[in-house]
Design a protein around this motif. Structure first.
Motif, mmCIF file in Angstrom:
data_model
loop_
_atom_site.group_PDB
_atom_site.id
_atom_site.type_symbol
_atom_site.label_atom_id
_atom_site.label_comp_id
_atom_site.label_asym_id
_atom_site.label_seq_id
_atom_site.Cartn_x
_atom_site.Cartn_y
_atom_site.Cartn_z
ATOM 1 N N LEU A 184 9.026 14.326 -1.357
ATOM 2 C CA LEU A 184 10.315 13.963 -0.767
ATOM 3 C C LEU A 184 11.253 13.421 -1.834
ATOM 4 O O LEU A 184 12.446 13.737 -1.852
ATOM 5 N N ALA A 185 10.706 12.573 -2.718
ATOM 6 C CA ALA A 185 11.519 11.978 -3.775
ATOM 7 C C ALA A 185 12.020 13.041 -4.743
ATOM 8 O O ALA A 185 13.167 12.977 -5.224
ATOM 9 N N ALA A 186 11.171 14.026 -5.051
ATOM 10 C CA ALA A 186 11.560 15.085 -5.990
ATOM 11 C C ALA A 186 12.634 15.995 -5.406
ATOM 12 O O ALA A 186 13.512 16.487 -6.123
ATOM 13 N N LEU A 187 12.582 16.205 -4.097
ATOM 14 C CA LEU A 187 13.536 17.093 -3.440
ATOM 15 C C LEU A 187 14.782 16.363 -2.944
ATOM 16 O O LEU A 187 15.781 16.993 -2.598
ATOM 17 N N GLY A 188 14.701 15.036 -2.889
ATOM 18 C CA GLY A 188 15.805 14.247 -2.360
ATOM 19 C C GLY A 188 16.354 13.269 -3.379
ATOM 20 O O GLY A 188 16.228 13.457 -4.586
ATOM 21 N N MET A 189 16.977 12.215 -2.873
ATOM 22 C CA MET A 189 17.577 11.187 -3.722
ATOM 23 C C MET A 189 16.681 9.946 -3.681
ATOM 24 O O MET A 189 16.484 9.350 -2.625
ATOM 25 N N ARG A 190 16.159 9.571 -4.844
ATOM 26 C CA ARG A 190 15.314 8.386 -4.958
ATOM 27 C C ARG A 190 16.174 7.222 -5.421
ATOM 28 O O ARG A 190 16.873 7.315 -6.424
ATOM 29 N N LEU A 191 16.126 6.134 -4.683
ATOM 30 C CA LEU A 191 16.938 4.958 -5.003
ATOM 31 C C LEU A 191 16.109 3.957 -5.811
ATOM 32 O O LEU A 191 14.979 3.653 -5.443
ATOM 33 N N THR A 192 16.687 3.457 -6.889
ATOM 34 C CA THR A 192 15.988 2.473 -7.716
ATOM 35 C C THR A 192 16.546 1.067 -7.541
ATOM 36 O O THR A 192 15.989 0.116 -8.093
ATOM 37 N N ASP A 193 17.630 0.922 -6.773
ATOM 38 C CA ASP A 193 18.227 -0.395 -6.547
ATOM 39 C C ASP A 193 18.472 -0.587 -5.044
ATOM 40 O O ASP A 193 19.522 -1.048 -4.616
ATOM 41 N N TYR A 194 17.442 -0.213 -4.258
ATOM 42 C CA TYR A 194 17.494 -0.390 -2.817
ATOM 43 C C TYR A 194 16.805 -1.703 -2.465
ATOM 44 O O TYR A 194 15.724 -2.008 -2.984
ATOM 45 N N HIS A 195 17.425 -2.462 -1.555
ATOM 46 C CA HIS A 195 16.920 -3.791 -1.214
ATOM 47 C C HIS A 195 16.848 -3.983 0.286
ATOM 48 O O HIS A 195 17.726 -3.537 1.030
ATOM 49 N N THR A 196 15.812 -4.690 0.722
ATOM 50 C CA THR A 196 15.728 -5.102 2.106
ATOM 51 C C THR A 196 16.568 -6.356 2.301
ATOM 52 O O THR A 196 16.687 -7.178 1.399
ATOM 53 N N ASN A 197 17.137 -6.510 3.487
ATOM 54 C CA ASN A 197 17.922 -7.708 3.773
ATOM 55 C C ASN A 197 17.048 -8.937 3.985
ATOM 56 O O ASN A 197 17.514 -10.063 3.838
ATOM 57 N N GLY A 198 15.807 -8.713 4.332
ATOM 58 C CA GLY A 198 14.867 -9.807 4.505
ATOM 59 C C GLY A 198 13.753 -9.698 3.495
ATOM 60 O O GLY A 198 13.515 -8.638 2.907
ATOM 61 N N VAL A 199 13.034 -10.800 3.305
ATOM 62 C CA VAL A 199 11.869 -10.783 2.422
ATOM 63 C C VAL A 199 10.588 -10.852 3.238
ATOM 64 O O VAL A 199 9.492 -10.955 2.686
ATOM 65 N N VAL A 200 10.738 -10.797 4.564
ATOM 66 C CA VAL A 200 9.636 -10.641 5.504
ATOM 67 C C VAL A 200 10.078 -9.634 6.565
ATOM 68 O O VAL A 200 11.223 -9.179 6.554
ATOM 69 N N CYS A 201 9.178 -9.331 7.491
ATOM 70 C CA CYS A 201 9.348 -8.147 8.337
ATOM 71 C C CYS A 201 10.549 -8.159 9.278
ATOM 72 O O CYS A 201 11.405 -7.270 9.229
ATOM 73 N N SER A 202 10.607 -9.123 10.193
ATOM 74 C CA SER A 202 11.590 -9.081 11.277
ATOM 75 C C SER A 202 13.040 -9.052 10.812
ATOM 76 O O SER A 202 13.850 -8.286 11.354
ATOM 77 N N PRO A 203 13.439 -9.888 9.832
ATOM 78 C CA PRO A 203 14.852 -9.889 9.428
ATOM 79 C C PRO A 203 15.349 -8.527 8.944
ATOM 80 O O PRO A 203 16.473 -8.120 9.272
ATOM 81 N N THR A 204 14.515 -7.824 8.186
ATOM 82 C CA THR A 204 14.931 -6.511 7.697
ATOM 83 C C THR A 204 15.119 -5.535 8.841
ATOM 84 O O THR A 204 16.073 -4.750 8.868
ATOM 85 N N ARG A 205 14.214 -5.571 9.817
ATOM 86 C CA ARG A 205 14.311 -4.650 10.948
ATOM 87 C C ARG A 205 15.571 -4.925 11.773
ATOM 88 O O ARG A 205 16.224 -3.999 12.259
ATOM 89 N N ALA A 206 15.901 -6.204 11.909
ATOM 90 C CA ALA A 206 17.123 -6.565 12.614
ATOM 91 C C ALA A 206 18.356 -6.068 11.864
ATOM 92 O O ALA A 206 19.293 -5.525 12.459
ATOM 93 N N ALA A 207 18.359 -6.248 10.548
ATOM 94 C CA ALA A 207 19.500 -5.823 9.739
ATOM 95 C C ALA A 207 19.662 -4.312 9.755
ATOM 96 O O ALA A 207 20.776 -3.778 9.872
ATOM 97 N N LEU A 208 18.553 -3.600 9.634
ATOM 98 C CA LEU A 208 18.603 -2.138 9.618
ATOM 99 C C LEU A 208 19.185 -1.605 10.924
ATOM 100 O O LEU A 208 20.036 -0.709 10.921
ATOM 101 N N LEU A 209 18.751 -2.144 12.045
ATOM 102 C CA LEU A 209 19.181 -1.613 13.333
ATOM 103 C C LEU A 209 20.590 -2.036 13.718
ATOM 104 O O LEU A 209 21.282 -1.309 14.440
ATOM 105 N N THR A 210 21.055 -3.202 13.236
ATOM 106 C CA THR A 210 22.372 -3.700 13.654
ATOM 107 C C THR A 210 23.469 -3.491 12.619
ATOM 108 O O THR A 210 24.651 -3.604 12.945
ATOM 109 N N GLY A 211 23.107 -3.221 11.362
ATOM 110 C CA GLY A 211 24.113 -3.135 10.307
ATOM 111 C C GLY A 211 24.678 -4.485 9.927
ATOM 112 O O GLY A 211 25.740 -4.564 9.298
ATOM 113 N N LEU A 212 23.969 -5.553 10.284
ATOM 114 C CA LEU A 212 24.416 -6.921 10.024
ATOM 115 C C LEU A 212 23.429 -7.635 9.118
ATOM 116 O O LEU A 212 22.289 -7.190 8.951
ATOM 117 N N TYR A 213 23.864 -8.750 8.540
ATOM 118 C CA TYR A 213 22.913 -9.634 7.899
ATOM 119 C C TYR A 213 21.940 -10.145 8.959
ATOM 120 O O TYR A 213 22.321 -10.306 10.126
#
Length: 446
Positions: A66-95
């Motif tokens: 997938l990485a070879a055929l697509g775009m691999r990001l080297t500076d991608y970050h999760t909004n949280g450093v544990v599970c729930s906060p990142t999932r909330a941010a991903l789904l809402t587009g918010l901090y």
């Protein structure tokens, strides 16, 4: 009732239904069916846990492809450093703080809590655009049905609502059964990682041919308990068991879990290929936070899950869309909260207003290659830790002590340069304080 800020976007969606083809789209040759989205999220996967990110021990040929055929990001970050906060941010587009979920929604202390159903999610947005929506795997934004996936835009849900379950018995770490079919507990035999892809493929087999879909595959792997596909269950209802699993060689189990995840990613991609869905499907792979201290690898970064050092939130991310996203590597700064507006834009939908995430489709859409990405300052906060990032400058605050790092020359965050660059330090420190002060916080789950 959803926020009025989304009215513009929803009107655009209604208008879209009156046309056989959206205008100015990156998928004009894909046919009349609007594009599909497959979002695959690993759990606690570190920056260096995949072959395409430098791991020489764990074999991940399908994700590497997938990485070879697509775009691999080297500076991608999760909004949280544990599970729930990142999932909330991903789904809402918010901090996460804006979504009301700064910490882990734990199986022990938050069984009656969750992300407010008033938060407008990516699933709701795509559902209102005409997509069939499904989540298979981990939710972790609320334990009761009133906080569950079905009230946040998902037509179908099979999976678990806690932070982790036994890969075989599907019991959470407090000893409760945790495998749901929509709003009902309904256990299903099988190894967790296999079950998620099995349900995904069954969903694809039954979908309406003329209706687009949003498929969110939120894997448990490689989060503990550390159980490979050839192990057996450790957890029983109400029983006593080792939370991280009984395997003595946990690193070996971790390797088996990632390789099983890779195999199952391959199953889903193969299905898309064989059924001629690849041309019209945006596929995204990412992790929800950095790897853990003892078994995950975040090399060459410092820190790990639960910390605001780079190793806690810089993770693998891959965007793949056959013939639409050109293969390559992007060094642009991207966060989990950017996925909502970016997906909307790539699908040629009106991007909702007032999101904290930014539309970064320019990175992936060649028709927008002449557009510049405006530099911004972004923030993290978790317990006694905070961070701010602008360009290559990163402010780190732990227990009230603030340091400044230049990530372009010091990716390991070892040399505090605030004395050499006091203006930069003051700018970021002020920006962080203003961000904190300006947060319109609701009930923050910490």
């Amino acid at each position: 009732m959803k926020k009025l800020i989304y009215v513009t976007g929803l009107l655009a969606l209604l208008g879209w239904g009156c046309n056989s083809q959206p205008n100015n789209t990156v998928y004009t040759n894909a046919g009349s069916t609007p594009p599909n989205v497959v979002l695959i999220m690993a759990d606690d996967m570190g920056y260096n846990d995949l072959g395409c990110y430098g791991n020489a021990t764990i074999k991940t040929p399908n994700i590497d492809r997938l990485a070879a055929l697509g775009m691999r990001l080297t500076d991608y970050h999760t909004n949280g450093v544990v599970c729930s906060p990142t999932r909330a941010a991903l789904l809402t587009g918010l901090y996460p703080q804006e979504a009301g979920v700064e910490g882990v929604v734990t199986a022990k202390s938050h069984r009656a809590s969750g992300m407010s159903p008033s938060k407008f999610t990516l699933a709701e947005y795509l559902k209102e655009s005409g997509h069939t929506t499904a989540l298979f795997g981990k939710w972790h934004l609320g334990y009761q049905p009133e906080f569950g996936p079905n009230v946040q835009g998902f037509d179908q849900f099979k999976g678990f609502v806690s932070g982790n379950v036994d890969y075989f018995s599907h019991i959470d770490q407090e000893g409760f059964e945790d495998w749901w079919n929509n709003n009902q507990i309904q256990n299903e035999a099988g190894y967790l990682t296999d079950l998620i892809s099995k349900n995904a493929i069954e969903f694809l087999e039954k979908k309406e041919d003329d209706k687009p879909f949003f498929l969110y595959l939120a894997h448990g792997a490689p989060h503990y308990p550390y159980q490979g596909p050839n192990d057996t269950a450790d957890r029983t209802v109400g029983g006593s068991f080792p939370i991280q699993g009984s395997r003595e060689d946990k690193k070996k189990a971790y390797k088996e879990m990632i390789e099983s995840l890779d195999k199952n990613v391959g199953k889903v991609i193969d299905y898309l290929d064989k059924n001629k869905l690849t041309d019209n499907t945006l596929v995204i792979f990412c992790s929800d936070n950095g790897g853990t201290r003892n078994v995950g690898s975040n090399a060459p970064l410092s820190g790990h899950k639960g910390q605001v050092y780079e190793g806690g939130h810089r993770v693998p991310a891959i965007f793949y869309w056959k013939d639409k996203i050109q293969p390559g590597v992007s060094e642009e700064l991207v966060l989990s909260m950017d996925l909502f507006p970016t997906i909307a834009s790539l699908l040629d939908l009106e991007v909702p207003k007032d999101l904290s995430g930014k539309d970064l489709s320019v990175i992936f859409d060649q028709t927008k290659a002449d557009k510049n990405i405006e530099e911004r300052t972004v923030f993290w906060r978790f317990k006694n830790q905070g961070a701010a990032r602008k360009g290559n400058w990163k402010l780190l605050k732990i227990d009230g002590e603030a340091k400044l790092y230049n990530l372009s020359t010091d990716i390991k965050e070892t040399a505090d340069v605030k004395e050499e660059f006091p203006d930069v330090f003051q700018e970021l420190n002020r920006a962080y304080e203003e961000w904190e002060f300006g947060l319109k916080e609701e009930t923050i789950l910490t």
